[in-house]
Design a protein around this motif. Sequence first.
Motif, PDB file in Angstrom:
ATOM      1  N   ASP A  41       0.839  -1.195   0.000  1.00  0.00           N
ATOM      2  CA  ASP A  41       0.000   0.000   0.000  1.00  0.00           C
ATOM      3  C   ASP A  41       0.874   1.245   0.000  1.00  0.00           C
ATOM      4  OD1 ASP A  41      -2.329  -1.382   0.056  1.00  0.00           O
ATOM      5  OD2 ASP A  41      -2.763  -1.057   2.175  1.00  0.00           O
ATOM      6  N   PRO A  43      -0.356   4.746  -0.753  1.00  0.00           N
ATOM      7  CA  PRO A  43      -1.288   5.793  -1.170  1.00  0.00           C
ATOM      8  C   PRO A  43      -0.607   7.154  -1.272  1.00  0.00           C
ATOM      9  CG  PRO A  43      -1.675   5.182   1.122  1.00  0.00           C
ATOM     10  CD  PRO A  43      -0.690   4.203   0.579  1.00  0.00           C
TER      11      PRO A  43
ATOM     12  N   TYR B  40      -7.987   2.475   9.451  1.00  0.00           N
ATOM     13  CA  TYR B  40      -7.972   2.580   7.999  1.00  0.00           C
ATOM     14  C   TYR B  40      -9.218   3.349   7.592  1.00  0.00           C
ATOM     15  CZ  TYR B  40      -7.857   1.321   3.096  1.00  0.00           C
ATOM     16  OH  TYR B  40      -7.817   1.383   1.734  1.00  0.00           O
ATOM     17  N   PRO B  41      -9.144   4.324   6.736  1.00  0.00           N
ATOM     18  CA  PRO B  41      -7.903   4.881   6.188  1.00  0.00           C
ATOM     19  C   PRO B  41      -7.251   5.878   7.149  1.00  0.00           C
ATOM     20  CG  PRO B  41      -9.811   5.975   5.239  1.00  0.00           C
ATOM     21  CD  PRO B  41     -10.350   4.937   6.158  1.00  0.00           C
ATOM     22  N   ALA B  56      -7.655  11.287   2.983  1.00  0.00           N
ATOM     23  CA  ALA B  56      -7.803   9.948   3.564  1.00  0.00           C
ATOM     24  C   ALA B  56      -6.985   8.987   2.714  1.00  0.00           C
ATOM     25  CB  ALA B  56      -9.269   9.535   3.589  1.00  0.00           C
ATOM     26  N   PHE B  57      -6.035   8.299   3.331  1.00  0.00           N
ATOM     27  CA  PHE B  57      -5.131   7.400   2.616  1.00  0.00           C
ATOM     28  C   PHE B  57      -5.779   6.031   2.498  1.00  0.00           C
ATOM     29  CE2 PHE B  57      -1.315  10.067   2.418  1.00  0.00           C
ATOM     30  CZ  PHE B  57      -1.713  11.102   3.250  1.00  0.00           C
ATOM     31  N   ALA B  58      -6.548   5.857   1.434  1.00  0.00           N
ATOM     32  CA  ALA B  58      -7.367   4.660   1.267  1.00  0.00           C
ATOM     33  C   ALA B  58      -7.045   3.988  -0.058  1.00  0.00           C
ATOM     34  CB  ALA B  58      -8.835   5.050   1.320  1.00  0.00           C
ATOM     35  N   ARG B  81     -12.951  -2.693   1.532  1.00  0.00           N
ATOM     36  CA  ARG B  81     -11.804  -3.028   0.708  1.00  0.00           C
ATOM     37  C   ARG B  81     -11.709  -4.549   0.616  1.00  0.00           C
ATOM     38  NH1 ARG B  81      -5.569  -1.310   0.106  1.00  0.00           N
ATOM     39  NH2 ARG B  81      -4.948  -2.456   1.938  1.00  0.00           N
ATOM     40  N   ARG B  99      -1.863  -5.730   5.353  1.00  0.00           N
ATOM     41  CA  ARG B  99      -2.754  -4.748   4.745  1.00  0.00           C
ATOM     42  C   ARG B  99      -4.177  -4.928   5.249  1.00  0.00           C
ATOM     43  NH1 ARG B  99      -3.250  -5.990  -0.294  1.00  0.00           N
ATOM     44  NH2 ARG B  99      -3.678  -3.981  -1.218  1.00  0.00           N
ATOM     45  N   TYR B 123     -10.666  11.235  -5.846  1.00  0.00           N
ATOM     46  CA  TYR B 123      -9.890  10.065  -5.451  1.00  0.00           C
ATOM     47  C   TYR B 123      -8.760   9.888  -6.463  1.00  0.00           C
ATOM     48  CZ  TYR B 123      -8.981   5.252  -3.938  1.00  0.00           C
ATOM     49  OH  TYR B 123      -8.401   4.104  -3.457  1.00  0.00           O
ATOM     50  N   VAL B 127      -5.681   8.153  -2.713  1.00  0.00           N
ATOM     51  CA  VAL B 127      -5.959   9.106  -1.640  1.00  0.00           C
ATOM     52  C   VAL B 127      -7.262   9.832  -1.955  1.00  0.00           C
ATOM     53  CG1 VAL B 127      -5.181  11.198  -0.438  1.00  0.00           C
ATOM     54  CG2 VAL B 127      -3.527   9.458  -1.081  1.00  0.00           C
TER      55      VAL B 127
END
Lengths: 129, 146
Positions: A41, A43, B40-41, B56-58, B81, B99, B123, B127
């Motif tokens: 991951d 991001p 998460y995120p 938001a780190f998704a 997810r 993860r 998006y 992110v």
Amino acid sequence: MTDVNSVRPQARAETSVRPEEVLLPPVDVIEDAAGITLFADLPGVSRDRLGVHIEGDSLTIEGRILLPAPEGLEPIHTEVGLAVYRRVFTLSKELDPDRVAAEFNQGVLKLRIPKVEHAQPRRIAVQVA
Amino acid sequence: MFYRSLFPRDVLAELDRLQRGMQQQGDVSPSIRGTGRGGYPAMNVGSTAQSVEIHAFAPGLDPASLDVQLDKGVLTIAGERPGVLPPKEAPATVHIDERFSGRFRRVVTLPDDVDPNAVSARYTDGVLHVSVQRRAAAQPRRINVV
């Protein structure tokens, strides 16, 4: 207390240069008969800011985050406080570094590292005497 | 007695308590929703004079499956997810499993002066960037002295 700590303190100070602080991306590593699949991951990293390097038996994944943000942004709450991801893995010799396939989609890196031909499983017939 | 614990039970409990105490030290005023760290995120929230910006780190989501709602000054980001791990009966070995997968929901309170009608969400590269404008009345204004 051991003597080791007091031996050549200067040399110790020189070698303990603090490495740059980085984010450790979470990964999933799954192995099947034909190879290893790694998901990471990352991001906030775009395709051109992602680097996957294999040197010898070490695999390095790194990326730099670039977020769209207006000027003068004052942070209120920060959970991701660094801009660089890096993680290094040691590959074992049955993996084939020349045939690694990578996909990168919406911040998820998928690496497929196949095993070299001769390392793939072979059913061994058991002879009955 | 091969499986005897190395430490007496109360020492472990003490360490656990100490660790929780240290985590709370960092936050001057702990939020009623908990610190949320490690969820998460992961989220960064920042503000400018004109807007409040949420990142938001998704990673790895289908943007259409993201549910973003702003209600009474509370922003909620929810979704699911899919996991990548093979089913148990598959002939594969999971070496590392770090993860996140499954359903998630995170909630943040926004400042009082945000305008719920001026929200945009994008998006990109995994992110989610939500930008909420602040009401014009709340923005600093330069007053001319004649």
